[in-house]
Design a protein around this motif. Structure first.
Motif, PDB file in Angstrom:
ATOM      1  N   VAL A 137      15.379 -12.767  10.144  1.00 51.40           N
ATOM      2  CA  VAL A 137      14.217 -12.214  10.841  1.00 51.40           C
ATOM      3  C   VAL A 137      12.958 -12.837  10.251  1.00 51.40           C
ATOM      4  CG1 VAL A 137      12.848 -10.109  11.206  1.00 51.40           C
ATOM      5  CG2 VAL A 137      15.355 -10.043  11.392  1.00 51.40           C
ATOM      6  N   HIS A 138      12.049 -13.247  11.108  1.00 55.00           N
ATOM      7  CA  HIS A 138      10.774 -13.753  10.629  1.00 55.00           C
ATOM      8  C   HIS A 138       9.766 -12.606  10.592  1.00 55.00           C
ATOM      9  CE1 HIS A 138       7.167 -16.118  10.051  1.00 55.00           C
ATOM     10  NE2 HIS A 138       7.911 -17.198   9.849  1.00 55.00           N
ATOM     11  N   THR A 139       9.120 -12.445   9.457  1.00 55.15           N
ATOM     12  CA  THR A 139       8.183 -11.346   9.265  1.00 55.15           C
ATOM     13  C   THR A 139       7.043 -11.411  10.277  1.00 55.15           C
ATOM     14  OG1 THR A 139       8.682 -11.456   6.924  1.00 55.15           O
ATOM     15  CG2 THR A 139       6.765 -10.165   7.542  1.00 55.15           C
ATOM     16  N   PRO A 198      14.040 -11.043   5.021  1.00 56.76           N
ATOM     17  CA  PRO A 198      13.380 -11.801   6.097  1.00 56.76           C
ATOM     18  C   PRO A 198      12.760 -13.095   5.557  1.00 56.76           C
ATOM     19  CG  PRO A 198      12.018  -9.932   5.444  1.00 56.76           C
ATOM     20  CD  PRO A 198      13.204  -9.936   4.540  1.00 56.76           C
ATOM     21  N   GLN A 199      12.334 -13.936   6.462  1.00 59.84           N
ATOM     22  CA  GLN A 199      11.574 -15.122   6.082  1.00 59.84           C
ATOM     23  C   GLN A 199      10.131 -14.939   6.533  1.00 59.84           C
ATOM     24  OE1 GLN A 199      12.279 -18.749   8.408  1.00 59.84           O
ATOM     25  NE2 GLN A 199      13.640 -17.616   9.764  1.00 59.84           N
ATOM     26  N   GLY A 200       9.221 -15.647   5.842  1.00 61.29           N
ATOM     27  CA  GLY A 200       7.818 -15.625   6.232  1.00 61.29           C
ATOM     28  C   GLY A 200       7.085 -14.405   5.709  1.00 61.29           C
ATOM     29  N   GLY A 201       5.758 -14.487   5.723  1.00 56.07           N
ATOM     30  CA  GLY A 201       4.952 -13.374   5.269  1.00 56.07           C
ATOM     31  C   GLY A 201       4.758 -13.422   3.777  1.00 56.07           C
ATOM     32  N   GLU A 202       3.988 -12.487   3.300  1.00 63.99           N
ATOM     33  CA  GLU A 202       3.606 -12.484   1.902  1.00 63.99           C
ATOM     34  C   GLU A 202       4.823 -12.407   0.973  1.00 63.99           C
ATOM     35  OE1 GLU A 202       0.074 -10.214  -0.481  1.00 63.99           O
ATOM     36  OE2 GLU A 202       0.267 -10.100   1.706  1.00 63.99           O
ATOM     37  N   GLY A 203       4.859 -13.248  -0.022  1.00 62.93           N
ATOM     38  CA  GLY A 203       5.953 -13.238  -0.976  1.00 62.93           C
ATOM     39  C   GLY A 203       7.194 -13.923  -0.426  1.00 62.93           C
ATOM     40  N   GLY A 214     -13.610 -21.119  -8.959  1.00 61.68           N
ATOM     41  CA  GLY A 214     -13.435 -20.451  -7.679  1.00 61.68           C
ATOM     42  C   GLY A 214     -11.976 -20.573  -7.291  1.00 61.68           C
ATOM     43  N   MET A 215     -11.302 -19.452  -7.193  1.00 58.39           N
ATOM     44  CA  MET A 215      -9.866 -19.497  -6.926  1.00 58.39           C
ATOM     45  C   MET A 215      -9.560 -19.094  -5.492  1.00 58.39           C
ATOM     46  SD  MET A 215      -6.766 -17.689  -9.000  1.00 58.39           S
ATOM     47  CE  MET A 215      -7.188 -18.645 -10.449  1.00 58.39           C
ATOM     48  N   VAL A 216      -8.623 -19.817  -4.892  1.00 59.26           N
ATOM     49  CA  VAL A 216      -8.170 -19.465  -3.539  1.00 59.26           C
ATOM     50  C   VAL A 216      -6.735 -18.964  -3.624  1.00 59.26           C
ATOM     51  CG1 VAL A 216      -8.054 -20.222  -1.145  1.00 59.26           C
ATOM     52  CG2 VAL A 216      -9.531 -21.455  -2.766  1.00 59.26           C
ATOM     53  N   GLY A 217      -6.532 -17.686  -3.277  1.00 57.56           N
ATOM     54  CA  GLY A 217      -5.187 -17.116  -3.318  1.00 57.56           C
ATOM     55  C   GLY A 217      -5.025 -16.175  -4.494  1.00 57.56           C
ATOM     56  N   TYR A 218      -4.451 -15.008  -4.232  1.00 55.34           N
ATOM     57  CA  TYR A 218      -4.324 -14.014  -5.306  1.00 55.34           C
ATOM     58  C   TYR A 218      -2.890 -13.487  -5.417  1.00 55.34           C
ATOM     59  CZ  TYR A 218      -5.020 -11.129  -1.159  1.00 55.34           C
ATOM     60  OH  TYR A 218      -4.911 -10.591   0.088  1.00 55.34           O
ATOM     61  N   GLY A 219      -1.953 -14.335  -5.078  1.00 48.20           N
ATOM     62  CA  GLY A 219      -0.555 -13.920  -5.194  1.00 48.20           C
ATOM     63  C   GLY A 219      -0.057 -14.091  -6.618  1.00 48.20           C
ATOM     64  N   PHE A 220       1.235 -14.322  -6.756  1.00 46.49           N
ATOM     65  CA  PHE A 220       1.873 -14.481  -8.063  1.00 46.49           C
ATOM     66  C   PHE A 220       1.149 -15.561  -8.875  1.00 46.49           C
ATOM     67  CE2 PHE A 220       6.075 -16.311  -9.969  1.00 46.49           C
ATOM     68  CZ  PHE A 220       5.724 -15.866 -11.219  1.00 46.49           C
ATOM     69  N   MET A 221       0.884 -16.699  -8.247  1.00 43.40           N
ATOM     70  CA  MET A 221       0.245 -17.787  -8.983  1.00 43.40           C
ATOM     71  C   MET A 221      -1.228 -17.503  -9.261  1.00 43.40           C
ATOM     72  SD  MET A 221       2.218 -19.938 -10.215  1.00 43.40           S
ATOM     73  CE  MET A 221       3.764 -19.062 -10.320  1.00 43.40           C
ATOM     74  N   GLY A 222      -1.863 -16.770  -8.366  1.00 40.07           N
ATOM     75  CA  GLY A 222      -3.232 -16.340  -8.629  1.00 40.07           C
ATOM     76  C   GLY A 222      -3.306 -15.545  -9.928  1.00 40.07           C
ATOM     77  N   ARG A 223      -2.297 -14.754 -10.162  1.00 44.74           N
ATOM     78  CA  ARG A 223      -2.275 -13.947 -11.391  1.00 44.74           C
ATOM     79  C   ARG A 223      -2.041 -14.816 -12.627  1.00 44.74           C
ATOM     80  NH1 ARG A 223       1.885 -10.383 -11.752  1.00 44.74           N
ATOM     81  NH2 ARG A 223       0.708  -8.892 -12.956  1.00 44.74           N
ATOM     82  N   THR A 224      -1.081 -15.752 -12.523  1.00 43.25           N
ATOM     83  CA  THR A 224      -0.800 -16.567 -13.719  1.00 43.25           C
ATOM     84  C   THR A 224      -1.989 -17.447 -14.090  1.00 43.25           C
ATOM     85  OG1 THR A 224       0.200 -18.377 -12.440  1.00 43.25           O
ATOM     86  CG2 THR A 224       1.683 -16.665 -13.235  1.00 43.25           C
ATOM     87  N   HIS A 225      -2.681 -17.996 -13.065  1.00 39.86           N
ATOM     88  CA  HIS A 225      -3.827 -18.855 -13.363  1.00 39.86           C
ATOM     89  C   HIS A 225      -4.987 -18.006 -13.912  1.00 39.86           C
ATOM     90  CE1 HIS A 225      -2.507 -22.284 -10.371  1.00 39.86           C
ATOM     91  NE2 HIS A 225      -1.482 -21.744 -10.984  1.00 39.86           N
ATOM     92  N   SER A 226      -5.225 -16.863 -13.291  1.00 37.81           N
ATOM     93  CA  SER A 226      -6.327 -16.007 -13.747  1.00 37.81           C
ATOM     94  C   SER A 226      -6.123 -15.600 -15.191  1.00 37.81           C
ATOM     95  CB  SER A 226      -6.417 -14.744 -12.871  1.00 37.81           C
ATOM     96  OG  SER A 226      -6.703 -15.100 -11.536  1.00 37.81           O
ATOM     97  N   LEU A 243      10.514 -18.927   2.142  1.00 40.00           N
ATOM     98  CA  LEU A 243      11.691 -19.104   3.005  1.00 40.00           C
ATOM     99  C   LEU A 243      11.320 -19.706   4.354  1.00 40.00           C
ATOM    100  CD1 LEU A 243      13.783 -15.864   2.383  1.00 40.00           C
ATOM    101  CD2 LEU A 243      13.627 -17.963   1.054  1.00 40.00           C
ATOM    102  N   ASP A 244      10.038 -19.904   4.569  1.00 40.67           N
ATOM    103  CA  ASP A 244       9.531 -20.367   5.872  1.00 40.67           C
ATOM    104  C   ASP A 244       9.115 -21.835   5.743  1.00 40.67           C
ATOM    105  OD1 ASP A 244       8.162 -20.935   8.167  1.00 40.67           O
ATOM    106  OD2 ASP A 244       6.739 -19.267   7.980  1.00 40.67           O
ATOM    107  N   ASN A 245       9.849 -22.680   6.437  1.00 43.84           N
ATOM    108  CA  ASN A 245       9.643 -24.124   6.272  1.00 43.84           C
ATOM    109  C   ASN A 245       8.221 -24.567   6.648  1.00 43.84           C
ATOM    110  OD1 ASN A 245      11.042 -26.384   5.282  1.00 43.84           O
ATOM    111  ND2 ASN A 245      11.083 -27.254   7.363  1.00 43.84           N
ATOM    112  N   ASP A 246       7.635 -23.920   7.610  1.00 44.17           N
ATOM    113  CA  ASP A 246       6.270 -24.295   8.017  1.00 44.17           C
ATOM    114  C   ASP A 246       5.288 -24.094   6.868  1.00 44.17           C
ATOM    115  OD1 ASP A 246       7.091 -24.998  10.497  1.00 44.17           O
ATOM    116  OD2 ASP A 246       6.502 -23.108  11.456  1.00 44.17           O
ATOM    117  N   ALA A 247       5.440 -23.008   6.173  1.00 42.09           N
ATOM    118  CA  ALA A 247       4.516 -22.708   5.069  1.00 42.09           C
ATOM    119  C   ALA A 247       4.869 -23.477   3.804  1.00 42.09           C
ATOM    120  CB  ALA A 247       4.511 -21.204   4.778  1.00 42.09           C
ATOM    121  N   ALA A 248       6.175 -23.632   3.560  1.00 45.16           N
ATOM    122  CA  ALA A 248       6.606 -24.164   2.266  1.00 45.16           C
ATOM    123  C   ALA A 248       6.905 -25.657   2.304  1.00 45.16           C
ATOM    124  CB  ALA A 248       7.841 -23.407   1.782  1.00 45.16           C
ATOM    125  N   GLY A 249       7.314 -26.159   3.455  1.00 41.88           N
ATOM    126  CA  GLY A 249       7.613 -27.581   3.551  1.00 41.88           C
ATOM    127  C   GLY A 249       9.058 -27.910   3.241  1.00 41.88           C
TER     128      GLY A 249
END
Lengths: 384, 384, 384, 384
Positions: free
Chosen positions: D227-229, D175-180, D10-22, D184-190
């Motif tokens: 700009v934040h997305t 911009p920062q934030g949002g998909e992809g 069961g995979m959570v997330g279908y972005g770039f890494m979702g593709r590599t794992h799939s 660039l967004d510290n809250d999401a990325a740490g």
């Protein structure tokens, strides 16, 4: 995925090429989701039932056959993919075409021009979609070379040179014939490096630079006798271990080609270089994500060979894969050729190289071998 | 320095090669202090007095001459160095030898085998020390290749390939003939790339790999007419712009050679590669401090082409220069050849390549041009 | 040549650097004939008379001295060239300046900022022409980098990174001190890799990218004790075997520097890379005829690192040497620096890097060593 | 295939890494047929139903979920694969572990050490098989480096240096934030490059060379506002655009690390080099089929960096793919990690890097960021 049209594949042969093609069929849908057709691995055919079944299990083929004539006779197969040794290409392809199947054939098309001609005739008479796996065209770096040339970046071409260097047959202990080694057996292969390796170089060359008009060649067989796996006896080796030729292209440029399996240190070093009036291109298979490009129009102090890492989204095929900087590999050339075949299918267009085009490559190979034998120049009769 | 024997040089010609040789004579004592002989730049000879004097001032020649016959007649000259266009080599060399002078001649020896033969005869009859400047042998990286081959590291040789690629004559606006451009004028040069560039490749090849037995060649002249600097008129271009040939060496290996001045992006890219049973070697002039070496006897997981930076104290000639990692350049090949000539002189030995050896290279060049003209294989008659 | 003004050189020290400088003086006139000044090798000074005389014979010095104070006192000397170990730079340079001699000093200027300051003061008080041999600036490839940067090709700079990697001190058997090995002796050298290698990197960096503001460093001494050649005893090693630091440049870019003599496989691998908004540059000393250049403004599909073979007539200094494609070497950087010194002399301008500029490099070195010692950031106090 | 045990993903997330794992799950069975487990793509979970369904169709997932809690609650799922932005790793991983699911998590483990700790605790309390996708270890060239080091080929290690250079955020318009762009967004990325890129470098480094003891770092944010997305407003950028640090390893060697997204000309240029007493290793991601190896024990004249084309049957993982000389690509590292996970599963062993090991990497990242902030050295507290 239910909305897709199925393209039901029946494959003959499960060797090295059986694996590359099977992988292509299985991958294409994941990376080219926009295609209307979805390949389905319906059946794999091989003489040894046990091993064929194992291959079917590994790759997910739905069924197995041990007689290719039965495979061709099946109603649930749309396309026959031929991965056998060269000496079986003709018979299978002709039968498949006559049965109305599409045909995807591993290169070289056949052992000789004479053997290939009825294949082309049968395919064209049947009017079935077809292609021959000269897969290297579909590496993004090679396709980029094609785009740069077609855009006129190089200007008038002066030189084309290509090598295909390997080193795996240097040991005299290596036998000829049998699985994996049929490439050393002239009966199975039709020739040595000329059909196996130079055929690739010639296909790429004519695709990039047009027809080859005439050739002057030299061949050599370094190891004169090898044990034949079939008989267990030492037998004369009749393939060409090495082959080199120079030639004229129709566009007036000069060609220089060489292939050998005795170039210590090179595993599968297919290279080409094209020198034009304004720009030049260099490429090699060992570093297949790179294309070297020199543009004389750059400011003079800053001119240099550019090492293009062909992994950006605007490079051929690369929008389908990962992100800039992340390489794909050899096997992807087959995924791309299958994708192009499926796209051509939905557009009702031929997928190059067709059997007819592959026959032109065959003509150059034959002229090369004939030139070497007669120690004289030969016209190729190519109509590109 | 007073304890050294003088070798009094009279040089004919002050072009590009006049500079490289002059630099060689001036540098050799600083870096090879153990030599018994010290070159002294006694006289430089050129037709234009003013320019000859300027060259003499720049390089420290003690005197100038405008007639090479007078130079040869001088008692205070031990050796004649010939840096003229090719069409003057024979007359000067023969006269110098007959006058008992040592002769150091720029390559190629002459325009043809027929023209070269009386040169060899005169030199040998006179018994004077002599050498021909095939300078690339004396780059440390190339000499290292020779040492590896002679030590048997490569084993049986299968392939030898060499290219010499340039791009400076692509423009049709470039004239032929006159200073700096006599290389485009067949009367002055005797041939195009064959004598200018392939002669280097052939000399190195035979030095490393033995005699070349027979050849099959192709030449091309891309630009058919150019203005001649002498007449100001458009005239037919009769040199070869490009030349390629394959061949058999006496040792059974196959050779492939190419040269052109139409390879966009390459300035002076002389390359060679040798493939042997156990090991292979690659080299190119643009990166002349490196030798690429592949040894199949390395442990299998760790095998790879080694990029040898030929700048260590135990590399050929390099104990004379700087410290490991610090490169020398093109010009040093001439310093080394002069050093070797001086050393041979003190030992009473010939300095290879002698006129006789250079004549063998001439034979290959001529067979190549003849093969291209007749579209047939030619024996070279080489006795290496 | 009689019309030239003589610049009469008195050199102190005949080691490695004595050879490179001597070669520079002897060659400059042959390749830069337009210069008004001609160096004359008037005297060489060393403590060992026999060896000094041998050096004089080899390089053509007219006389020898064994006491540098006598050399400075001579009326027939215009310029003192200092090639001694670092601990003698200050005393000699100050005495030479006070005697009104020009001073050309090998780098680093001194062992410490405090030692260097009176050197700068003396030079400036005397108003004598001076330069410090940070020779790598004068390699054509490095000068080309400077020209590209100054022309604004890179835009705003983000990153500067440089390494100087060697591997010659890995063996614990290597002694410290004495000829050739004084670089391992802190008393003679003042530091290890920081003054010997990083000083070069810092000079180039500030020349290309402006002043270095503050640094954070780490050093290591891998081999803690070595036999001292002088005493024959094992003694503590007090130089830095390795040093790395990051820093801020005045222009806001970030710097990363590393040097070591324990990087197996690298002989003298000085490298730098600069990343700007629009373009980037890479360089390394092992391939010194090349500059790697990436220009983001190239058409997107064709972008790649360009390998510029810096051997064309329009490349810095290269019109003085051979023809395109033919490399020069390490030693030429000294010829160029001397040529630039002579040119500056005739124009009445300073020749960079002057003692004052070299003192700024010294400040960075000292801040680096201090930062490593205190494990804290240090301001350099540099005023570039 | 029916005899295989299913591993229901069961995979959570279908972005770039979702593709590599799939892709990894789908390919592993074709190339590693000997494995007892066969992954089954049971469900993909994403917030946007339509896009999640499209992904499921493309990759052959049997079902979709839009709430990851429901996914975890399902009985027909054996393993949860986490491909979300970093800020969601902890919550999902902890819940999955508590539900007794195996967990495969994309790197970095979390945004901070504090956030990661309960993840490790939960995983270990539950005793579930787990791994973190530091995929680069599983490139054959990198695994070969590991084997050479573990075999003692390098001897005592002196230096480790690694870079991860990109250039995709140079434009201030990005911009920062949002998909992809959540990277660039510290809250999401740490963090910026430290968690995204240096985490890879640190994992490889500790795997190859052991624990990192203390660090001294510098970070920079070149573009201060974007700009934040999410909000459409210009906001302060709080990630690190660039980060560099030096460090000590537990084994006494020195480390130097750098990462940036402002290195024009580099797309994903992850490089490392290791210098040992006897041998050295260099590697870069742009040429991922090659490993550069220098062995000082080679005969001295023939020493050079070997460019090993890691495509032979005896190279790690390569017996599963094609024939010598034919490259694989980036994506294969994921296939290999999944293969290793499945193999570990059948052997009842942990699959490195586990959550616990990834937490050690997290500690180094945190020490690096803390060091940069406080401008001081920091102990990492790593226990490798």
């Amino acid at each position: 995925m239910s909305s897709k049209k199925e393209l039901r594949i029946g494959m003959v042969g499960y060797g090295f090429m059986g694996r590359t093609h099977s992988n292509g069929y299985r991958r294409v849908g994941n990376f080219f989701p926009e295609l209307e057709y979805q390949p389905v691995l319906k059946a794999i055919c091989g003489r040894n039932l046990e091993r064929t079944q194992a291959f079917a299990d590994q790759w997910g083929y739905e069924s197995v056959e041990t007689d290719w004539r039965k495979l061709i006779a099946r109603d649930d197969i749309d396309a026959i993919d031929i991965c056998t040794p060269n000496n079986m290409h003709a018979e299978i392809a002709i039968a498949a075409a006559e049965a109305g199947k599409m045909v995807l054939c591993e290169k070289p098309l056949a052992r000789t021009v004479a053997e290939a001609q009825p294949m082309v005739d049968a395919i064209e008479k049947a009017g079935v979609p077809n292609t021959v796996y000269f897969n290297y065209r579909r590496l993004p770096s090679v396709t980029l070379a094609k785009q740069l040339i077609d855009a006129g970046k190089l200007g008038k071409i002066f030189h084309y040179r290509a090598n295909f260097l390997q080193d795996w047959t240097i040991s005299p202990e290596l036998p000829q014939g049998g699985e994996g080694l049929w490439r050393l057996d002239n009966d199975a292969a039709g020739s040595g490096v000329t059909g196996d390796l130079l055929a690739h170089c010639i296909d790429t060359a004519m695709w990039l630079n047009g027809g080859i008009k005439d050739v002057s060649a030299m061949t050599e067989t370094f190891i004169k006798e090898r044990v034949h796996t079939g008989t267990g006896e030492k037998q004369e080796v009749t393939i060409d271990d090495a082959c080199m030729f120079h030639c004229h292209f129709d566009n007036g440029s000069l060609g220089l080609f060489e292939s050998t399996r005795y170039a210590r240190g090179h595993k599968a070093l297919y290279t080409f270089e094209i020198n034009g009036e304004h720009a030049s291109i260099k490429w090699n298979l060992h570093d297949l994500s790179r294309l070297e490009y020199f543009d004389h129009r750059d400011e003079s102090q800053e001119r240099g060979w550019r090492s293009i890492h062909v992994t950006d989204g605007d490079h051929p095929y690369m929008d389908k894969w990962w992100v800039p900087g992340l390489s794909i590999g050899y096997e992807h050339s087959f995924v791309h050729q299958i994708s192009d075949f499926l796209k051509a299918l939905q557009e009702g267009k031929p997928c190059s190289p067709t059997f007819r085009e592959a026959q032109e490559t065959q003509k150059v190979c034959e002229a090369v071998l004939e030139s070497a034998k007669t120690k004289s120049w030969k016209d190729t009769g190519v109509n590109w």
